[in-house]
Design a protein around this motif. Sequence first.
Motif, mmCIF file in Angstrom:
data_model
loop_
_atom_site.group_PDB
_atom_site.id
_atom_site.type_symbol
_atom_site.label_atom_id
_atom_site.label_comp_id
_atom_site.label_asym_id
_atom_site.label_seq_id
_atom_site.Cartn_x
_atom_site.Cartn_y
_atom_site.Cartn_z
ATOM 1 N N ASP A 723 0.824 -1.212 0.000
ATOM 2 C CA ASP A 723 0.000 0.000 0.000
ATOM 3 C C ASP A 723 0.857 1.260 0.000
ATOM 4 O OD1 ASP A 723 -2.459 -1.179 -0.193
ATOM 5 O OD2 ASP A 723 -2.831 -1.240 1.958
ATOM 6 N N ARG A 726 1.790 1.585 -3.501
ATOM 7 C CA ARG A 726 0.640 2.065 -4.291
ATOM 8 C C ARG A 726 0.484 3.576 -4.145
ATOM 9 N NH1 ARG A 726 -1.757 -2.831 -2.193
ATOM 10 N NH2 ARG A 726 -2.011 -4.336 -3.908
ATOM 11 N N LEU A 749 -6.750 2.326 -2.416
ATOM 12 C CA LEU A 749 -6.190 2.566 -1.087
ATOM 13 C C LEU A 749 -7.277 2.887 -0.074
ATOM 14 C CD1 LEU A 749 -2.992 4.541 -2.101
ATOM 15 C CD2 LEU A 749 -3.049 2.342 -0.907
ATOM 16 N N ASN A 752 -8.372 -0.520 0.859
ATOM 17 C CA ASN A 752 -7.350 -1.265 1.593
ATOM 18 C C ASN A 752 -7.141 -0.730 2.999
ATOM 19 O OD1 ASN A 752 -7.077 -2.532 -0.823
ATOM 20 N ND2 ASN A 752 -4.952 -1.986 -1.181
#
Length: 956
Positions: A723, A726, A749, A752
């Motif tokens: 993440d 990302r 995100l 997540n």
Amino acid sequence: MTDEARVREMIAQLWDMPYGAAHIAAAEEAVRHADALDSADLGFHARMAATPAYQHGGEPAKAFVTFSWCLAEYDRNPARYGANDAELLRWYFKYVISSLTKFPEVPLDRTYAVLDDMQRRFTIGGHSLHAVYQYRWVVANHLGDEAAADEWYAKWSAAARDENSDCAGCDPTSKVSHLVSRGCDEEAVALGEPVLAGQLGCREQPQSILTELMLPYLRTGRLDEARDAHRRAYRTVRGNVANMGDVNQHIHFCGVTGNEVRGLELIERHLDWLDRAPTPLTAMYFAAAAGLVLRRLTEAGHGEVPVRRAAGEISVAALADDLAAHARDLAQKFDERNRTTHQSRKVAEWLTAEPIVDYLPLTATARPLSAPPVADAAPAEPAPVVVDVPESTTVDELLDMIDHGYSTGDERRSFALVRVFAERFGAGGLADDQAARWADYQAGGAANERGDLAEAERLWREAVRLYTELDLPDRRYTASGRLGLTLCELGAGDEGLPMTEEAAAYLLTQGAPHLRASAAHRLSGALLSLSRPEEALAALDVAAEYAPDSPNPYTVFAVALSRAQCLGMLGRVSESVVAARQAHGGFAELDHRAGRAASAWAMGLGLEMTGDGEGAVAAFEDAIAHLSDGRVIADARRHRAHLLAATPRAAEVIDDLVELVALAEERAPVGVRTGPRADLPSAQIRFDLAVAYRHAGRLLDAAEIAEEAVPALAAAERPDLADRCRYLLASIYRDMGETDGALALFDQLTVNLDGFDNAPARGQMHEEAAEILYRLDRDGEAAARFLAAAETFRASGLILDELRTRRMSALSLRWAGDPEAAVARLEEADACLSGVPVDEPPARWERAMLGYDGARVLLGADRLDDALARLDGVAAQFRSIDAYAEALQVELFVGELLLRQGRAPDAEAQLRPVLGAAPTGSDLSQNAAWLLCESLEAQGRSADAQRIRDEYGLDA
């Protein structure tokens, strides 16, 4: 709003939408609503907007229907429609003719009929036949009729361009395609490069011309340009199935540049497009390009590698056969329709193509299928010590020399003397005491020079046995302590630790004083190897007490280094750094390379953990300069690179990180990978490399490496790092202008990061996505995302963040044309003020911005008096935190509002100080001058206004 007005608004919105499935769905909805109203005019304009949606969204066959409907309607009622409609229809002829050739079921006669109709209309309208000749070339080129293609190319090139011609980027792209088909690579490059040097505003450029130039660049030896063309263009075309024809060329490019692994990645990414290919022609060339890559993988011995697809995995070899057969079958259908063999020949050429260059690295970390191993980054070993031992030296004298080297810390000399002893006396015939010492010293060489602990164990067991039989307790317990430490390091702590403890107990109470420090130090080493750092630290306290009595000058600093390691294991990092620094200073003063390197390494780790990045970098650099173990050097380089990747020194570590990726890949399992490798070190290094590229300003490199790192981190089951990567990638996409990719990652995100602990980060993702949408003038979407951020911040108790995002949501609604909702959202923002501190600078900033933006929202709702009242005191708030530019902007806005109220003298009084304070030549200065002129004109003072215009270069 009436139904008709609503449909017209739907149609207007279509022209601003990005191409893709959502665009097509919106276009079809507009057509349905227009037809429901039974309005030919609305039906016409809805279909006119739907035609490019189909063409550029990957469903060109549907454009045949909408174009035909519009053309027939236009011919029935030409007076109803304007010149712009006629021009668009002429443009759409090009879409249709190009697409008709790509469906083998469409007879050629129909394509020629459309071409003839196009030429007729252009001629009647007095237009150039430039575009007509181009699309006659398109048909001839598709058929493989080289003579006709050359003729139409010549006419096309000679004809005058007009408003119906392809843009300044697309027209040369098609001409480059013609030159490439004739093998005129130099001419193609010469034609294309001036286009790339210009400003291209078309949605299809520069990616289309870069795609066409890949092979000419490659075949003319312009390898850097070829690589750059592939990398830049593929990024742009990869997201839309309508670009499948370009994607096919990029897969083919991988196949002829030795990039089969990357080609396989592209095939997997786009394989599902084959079932929804825009045309049979694009499907055919996808199958041919993929067949080439898969054939080469199979020939390289990777035919059994699985390829992922929606229908389930299939092997590379099997998929190669399937796709090759599919390509040949489609080519035969085209040739039957065309009455030529041209498409079958082209497909065969693609399927059987050989590399134009053996291997063209496409990224810094890319490697070919059969790359040689990457050597560890180790410096040259120091020159071996040369010892001069007289031939008359006896066995005992040479053993004493070896012993002296070990006891004084000159191990390299002892190792050299051991080799001399082996040559002269190692064949046997030694007395028992000599044999015992010989085994002891050999064991030291095996353990400390060669790292052969198993051999060291065998030799020390022999030495202990002989010393015991000879009743030499000091030597016996010294050797048994060394043996015990070795056993602990080999994982046999149950046997080794008692042996080391017994040896230390004897030597510390009954042994010679000079042996005590080493005995306690060995005990600490055994305990540390068994992860018992508290006990090891206690043993080191004893070792430190006796270290000054040791004949080895390095003992004091070796003990300090071990203390640093123990303290580090115990989490007492600051104390660890102090001990490591003491060790490092001593080893450096004594010029002990290995000790200096080890202590610098320990110091670097500690400083990194305490947040002293600059000190840690210096320590790692010192370790790198003095280490001799290549793998430890790689680790030190990795830590240094990690620390520098996000700093202004990022460019310094890029080469290091590229090498480290290669090293990590060499140590991972070999073979073709069709998915991310679950190799955490390699993925983490790629992450750092992406960070370094970004901070060095190399955004394209940063994006490509981050795209590799994200799935690798996910596969390594590190979702936290995935993440973080990302987020980095989303930021890179945003900075590159790839806003769709950035928004998709921010969306992912927010999912997540679901959960209370992650709420602040989730709010940040919503806000950053909203900022992108706001800059794109997608204001309604921006308002919703700012609101989502505000609600998330509210749940986290982050009142200033909530205030900021509610303010921005209100402002977005104002620009979206919904003033009532904007005012309501502004009131929500105002309600946050009760929880905002008064005196802290960030709070003052937010209060001032709420005043300024709130006035803009109220102005949008035609509440002019309220807007002006809201600005009262706002400029002073900005000045209280030294935000002078913002204060001037507020005062400029006040002047504008006064002018709107018809209070020209008050506006003049407000604006003159702003104009005097604004930086010369700034937008603020120009706007203030313009508004001041307006206020002067309103007062009938045109001459004064003209003087201002002349002074500031304004156009009346």
